[in-house]
Motif scaffolding. Structure first.
Motif, short mmCIF file in Angstrom:
data_model
loop_
_atom_site.label_atom_id
_atom_site.label_comp_id
_atom_site.label_asym_id
_atom_site.label_seq_id
_atom_site.Cartn_x
_atom_site.Cartn_y
_atom_site.Cartn_z
N ASP A 126 0.83 -1.21 0.00
CA ASP A 126 0.00 0.00 0.00
C ASP A 126 0.86 1.25 0.00
N ASP A 161 2.72 1.72 -3.26
CA ASP A 161 1.79 2.10 -4.32
C ASP A 161 1.40 3.57 -4.20
N ARG A 197 -4.16 -6.50 -0.04
CA ARG A 197 -4.00 -5.05 -0.07
C ARG A 197 -5.03 -4.41 0.86
N GLN A 242 -13.70 -3.18 -4.36
CA GLN A 242 -12.51 -4.00 -4.09
C GLN A 242 -12.62 -4.79 -2.79
N TRP A 253 -5.38 1.31 -2.02
CA TRP A 253 -5.44 1.01 -3.44
C TRP A 253 -6.28 2.06 -4.16
#
Length: 518
Positions: free
Chosen positions: A45, A48, A228, A267, A233
């Protein structure tokens, strides 16, 4: 309460940011906890989010991962940013890791008698008094935010952690909730005491985005085959430009809210509902993040104004977004040949003997899934991954009321979708058996709000997914395929790839998990 204090912080009506304003980012992610259960996705995480911040043109980034995640390091970075920043600058602070609770430090400070804290890797609850310098208490965060606000610096705090809550559905992944500390600790800092005096009215320029409501956990979910945090995300994708709906180079509070709410639900399979502060934006001009001009989509102006498919509108195809037409699947009790499997990452599971089909998160997605039916279920989830990829760029809004993570047999509920500004709409259900069920089509007309009231939960149980596609593209061919008695998910996927992939189309997905009433 950490969630109460920060979630209730008042955000002033923020004007559009000056082009010269600077943005600083403090990014924290910890998987490895020597004295606690470790996590699997928090470092991914943080990496990203840091990469997405860089793509957004933000260069002032302090990133701390695993062993580097110490309170001293984080506090020093925060202090450095506050000292360097000027009025109207922004500090973004993102945290992915464990959260926990402990008896309140100041008597009467918390409604439930508990303070919340970010648990850093160096904290050992068995040696709490010796290691309490490795927690960041809610009161301390209040004091930090007050320092920034005193200089007119805006703060966006994104907390992908957990402090309380429970869920009705079974779940095989990890949650970002560490066990509570039961003994009363001494205040780890003066800020932990002084910050208790701060209340929501004291914050005007602080925006807080939490991963879930206080009544929910924050689970790690499987996204693109990997564990995740759904909030991290979604925030990273928003920073990459997907959150900037009107292409003006800035993500407003309204744009971030619309994007994050929809994609966290998609998600996490409706396990989470993010929590914003304030719950209702004060104006349409509140800006939370400024992006690099290079991220602006070249021709896109507003939802529903796109014309035509293809990359001219700046939108990517599902394959360009990483979607494949394969599903990772683990099979036990059968040797039947199944098409469209072989994808990477944490797999779906089919227990042929029991007839149960499970998601990578451990949810029961279908019951009585026989050899004759399993291909349809696989094709359903391949199609669903395609739709989620599209929704990561253009997410619509739908709702189920009452809101639950699991519905029981006999429950009644209402499914609704607001008007989206597009001319046409298709509504269908991807059933837990793999069947595709047409619900509604509105073609080449002024789209109105949609409501399907008084639905009743009945057998078979598992995971249904109600889908709304709103578009300016012709939908007659899609409607004809959906109306066919022989429609299946594989056929519908082929049609959608041809008709709306990379188009200016809004995709809304509402997971509906059901179970027999005990």
């Amino acid at each position: 309460m950490f969630c109460r204090i920060l979630m209730a912080a008042t955000l002033g009506a923020l004007p559009l940011q000056n082009a010269a304003a600077e943005t600083y980012a403090l990014v924290v992610g910890a998987d490895q906890y020597p004295y606690e259960s470790s996590l699997d996705g928090a470092v991914k995480d943080a990496e990203d989010v840091a990469a997405a911040l860089g793509q957004a043109g933000i260069t002032q980034i302090a990133k701390f991962i695993d062993a580097d995640v110490t309170k001293v390091a984080i506090r020093d970075a925060w202090t450095d940013f506050v000292e360097r920043a000027s009025k109207d600058d922004t500090i973004i602070f993102t945290y992915a890791g464990h959260g926990s609770q402990m008896p309140e430090l100041v008597a009467g400070d918390e409604d439930d008698g508990l303070d919340e804290f970010l648990q850093l890797p160096g904290f050992d609850r068995d040696r709490a008094e010796e290691t309490d310098h490795e927690i960041i208490v809610d009161n301390e965060l209040n004091a930090w935010f007050a320092e920034a606000e005193a200089k007119g610096i805006r703060v966006l705090f994104v907390s992908d952690s957990c402090h309380s809550g429970g869920m009705s559905r079974s779940f095989s992944g990890k949650t970002r909730l560490a066990p509570a500390v039961t003994v009363k600790l001494s205040a780890p800092s003066e800020e932990a005491m002084s910050g208790a005096k701060l209340r929501e009215r004291d914050f005007r320029d602080v925006t807080v985005l939490a991963a879930s409501l206080e009544s929910q956990p924050t689970p790690e979910v499987i996204i693109n085959g990997e564990p995740r945090g759904a909030l991290s995300w979604s925030f990273a994708r928003a920073l990459e430009g997907a959150g900037d709906r009107n292409g003006d180079g800035m993500i407003s509070r309204l744009e971030l809210e619309d994007y994050v709410f929809s994609n966290v639900k998609n998600q996490s399979e409706a396990l989470q509902v993010p929590n914003f502060t304030p719950q209702i934006p004060r104006s349409q001009d509140e800006v939370v993040v400024s992006l690099s001009r290079s991220l602006i989509r070249p021709t896109e102006t507003a939802p529903g104004t796109g014309t035509g498919t293809g990359q001219a509108n700046g939108l990517k195809s599902a394959r360009d977004l990483g979607w494949t037409d394969k599903l990772a699947l683990s099979v036990s009790g059968s040797t039947i040949a199944i098409a469209n499997i072989g994808g990477a990452g944490v797999p779906y599971r089919w227990d042929a003997a029991a007839g149960n089909f499970y998601t990578p998160n451990g949810d029961l997605a279908g019951q009585a899934i026989t050899e004759a039916r399993v291909q349809g279920v696989v094709d359903k989830f391949v199609l669903l991954d395609f739709l989620k990829a599209m929704a990561s760029q253009k997410a619509g809004t739908v709702s189920l009321t009452p809101l639950k993570d699991l519905y029981r047999s006999g429950d009644r509920l209402t499914f609704a979708a607001p008007a989206s500004g597009y001319s046409s709409r298709v509504v269908f259900n991807l059933a837990n058996t793999g069947e595709v069920q047409l619900i509604d089509v509105q073609s080449a007309a002024s789209e109105a709000a949609f409501k399907l009231p008084d639905l009743e939960v009945v057998r078979p149980f598992g995971a249904d997914h109600l889908v709304v596609i709103a578009t300016n593209e012709p939908v007659d061919a899609i409607a004809a395929v959906l109306a066919s008695p022989s429609i299946d998910a594989a056929t519908l996927l082929q049609v959608l790839q041809t008709r709306i992939d990379a188009s200016d189309s809004s995709i809304a997905i509402q997971p509906l998990y059901t179970q027999e009433r005990p």
